[in-house]
Design a protein around this motif. Structure first.
Motif, PDB file in Angstrom:
ATOM      1  N   GLU A  20       0.610  -0.975  -0.279  1.00 21.37           N
ATOM      2  CA  GLU A  20      -0.225   0.314   0.199  1.00 21.37           C
ATOM      3  C   GLU A  20       0.317   1.289  -0.213  1.00 21.37           C
ATOM      4  OE1 GLU A  20      -3.099   0.432  -0.867  1.00 21.37           O
ATOM      5  OE2 GLU A  20      -3.170  -2.184  -0.974  1.00 21.37           O
ATOM      6  N   PRO A  21       0.824   1.420   0.741  1.00 20.95           N
ATOM      7  CA  PRO A  21       2.497   2.510   0.651  1.00 20.95           C
ATOM      8  C   PRO A  21       3.084   2.560  -0.140  1.00 20.95           C
ATOM      9  CG  PRO A  21       3.412   1.506   2.924  1.00 20.95           C
ATOM     10  CD  PRO A  21       1.925   0.514   2.471  1.00 20.95           C
ATOM     11  N   VAL A  22       3.333   1.688  -0.795  1.00 24.18           N
ATOM     12  CA  VAL A  22       4.437   1.463  -2.642  1.00 24.18           C
ATOM     13  C   VAL A  22       3.086   2.841  -3.670  1.00 24.18           C
ATOM     14  CG1 VAL A  22       5.308   0.074  -3.996  1.00 24.18           C
ATOM     15  CG2 VAL A  22       6.669  -0.115  -2.609  1.00 24.18           C
ATOM     16  N   LEU A  23       1.927   1.725  -3.692  1.00 21.55           N
ATOM     17  CA  LEU A  23       0.927   2.026  -4.830  1.00 21.55           C
ATOM     18  C   LEU A  23       1.092   3.550  -4.202  1.00 21.55           C
ATOM     19  CD1 LEU A  23      -1.282  -1.080  -4.672  1.00 21.55           C
ATOM     20  CD2 LEU A  23       0.239  -0.647  -6.698  1.00 21.55           C
ATOM     21  N   ARG A  27       1.480   6.515  -6.939  1.00 21.79           N
ATOM     22  CA  ARG A  27       0.325   7.271  -7.678  1.00 21.79           C
ATOM     23  C   ARG A  27       0.590   8.922  -7.503  1.00 21.79           C
ATOM     24  NH1 ARG A  27      -3.742   3.712  -5.134  1.00 21.79           N
ATOM     25  NH2 ARG A  27      -4.648   2.356  -7.081  1.00 21.79           N
ATOM     26  N   GLY A  28       0.624   8.781  -6.496  1.00 21.71           N
ATOM     27  CA  GLY A  28       1.398  10.716  -6.110  1.00 21.71           C
ATOM     28  C   GLY A  28       2.629  10.685  -6.589  1.00 21.71           C
ATOM     29  N   ALA A  29       4.011  10.192  -7.409  1.00 17.85           N
ATOM     30  CA  ALA A  29       4.764  10.784  -8.235  1.00 17.85           C
ATOM     31  C   ALA A  29       4.110  10.362  -9.816  1.00 17.85           C
ATOM     32  CB  ALA A  29       5.869   9.483  -8.349  1.00 17.85           C
ATOM     33  N   GLU A  32       0.032   5.498 -12.810  1.00 22.04           N
ATOM     34  CA  GLU A  32      -2.322   5.513 -12.706  1.00 22.04           C
ATOM     35  C   GLU A  32      -2.542   4.498 -11.443  1.00 22.04           C
ATOM     36  OE1 GLU A  32      -4.243   5.931 -16.020  1.00 22.04           O
ATOM     37  OE2 GLU A  32      -2.566   7.194 -16.549  1.00 22.04           O
ATOM     38  N   GLY A  33      -2.201   3.263 -11.251  1.00 19.15           N
ATOM     39  CA  GLY A  33      -1.880   2.290 -10.476  1.00 19.15           C
ATOM     40  C   GLY A  33      -1.008   0.587 -10.189  1.00 19.15           C
ATOM     41  N   GLY A  34      -1.353   0.274 -10.469  1.00 16.24           N
ATOM     42  CA  GLY A  34      -0.527  -1.124  -9.891  1.00 16.24           C
ATOM     43  C   GLY A  34      -1.458  -2.515  -9.737  1.00 16.24           C
ATOM     44  N   VAL A  74       8.789   8.089 -10.393  1.00  8.95           N
ATOM     45  CA  VAL A  74       7.690   7.065  -9.645  1.00  8.95           C
ATOM     46  C   VAL A  74       8.822   6.099  -8.655  1.00  8.95           C
ATOM     47  CG1 VAL A  74       5.842   4.940 -10.193  1.00  8.95           C
ATOM     48  CG2 VAL A  74       6.247   7.161 -11.436  1.00  8.95           C
ATOM     49  N   LEU A  75      10.197   5.618  -9.779  1.00  8.92           N
ATOM     50  CA  LEU A  75      10.508   4.425  -8.918  1.00  8.92           C
ATOM     51  C   LEU A  75      11.388   4.930  -8.032  1.00  8.92           C
ATOM     52  CD1 LEU A  75      11.801   1.520  -8.686  1.00  8.92           C
ATOM     53  CD2 LEU A  75      14.254   2.802 -10.456  1.00  8.92           C
TER      54      LEU A  75
END
Length: 122
Positions: A20-23, A27-29, A32-34, A74-75
């Motif tokens: 959840e923190p990863v997603l 998204r914040g970066a 659009e999802g995962g 994102v990474l």
């Protein structure tokens, strides 16, 4: 290496409970999802025992498709959120996507930008 669609796949492998923190960071970066998959570790540092019984730690695997120009941002957000710069926290890597289908929302964005463009099937 470039690809026709300009997308890349970020694969992140973390301890169970960290997806959840990863997603949220992805998204914040700009992602659009995962997709979250469950897995288990089998590396030499993964096997622990409890009363002589081997325990294989559960992992979460997050697949995130992003536009190639957003990959680094994102990474970096994923690395910070999952603390991947710390030993034993997990890993992430990027693969180019040669071909992709099923991302209908990508076509709808293009459609909004050019009103005369043909509509993608729903």
């Amino acid at each position: 290496m470039s690809n026709d669609y300009g997308n890349e796949l970020i694969i992140t492998i973390v301890k169970r409970g960290w997806s959840e923190p990863v997603l949220a960071a992805a998204r914040g970066a700009g992602a659009e999802g995962g997709t979250i998959l469950l897995g288990r570790g089998t590396g030499i540092h993964e096997v622990k025992t409890l009363l002589g019984i081997a325990i294989e730690p559960e992992k979460e695997i997050i697949l995130t498709v992003v536009a190639a120009d957003r990959t680094d941002t994102v990474l970096d957000a994923i690395v910070a959120a999952a603390e991947l710069d710390q030993p034993g926290m997990g890993l992430a890597f990027v693969l180019p996507i040669r071909r992709i289908t099923g991302q209908v929302h990508m076509f709808r964005k293009d459609e909004a930008e050019s009103p005369g463009a043909p509509r993608a099937p729903v």
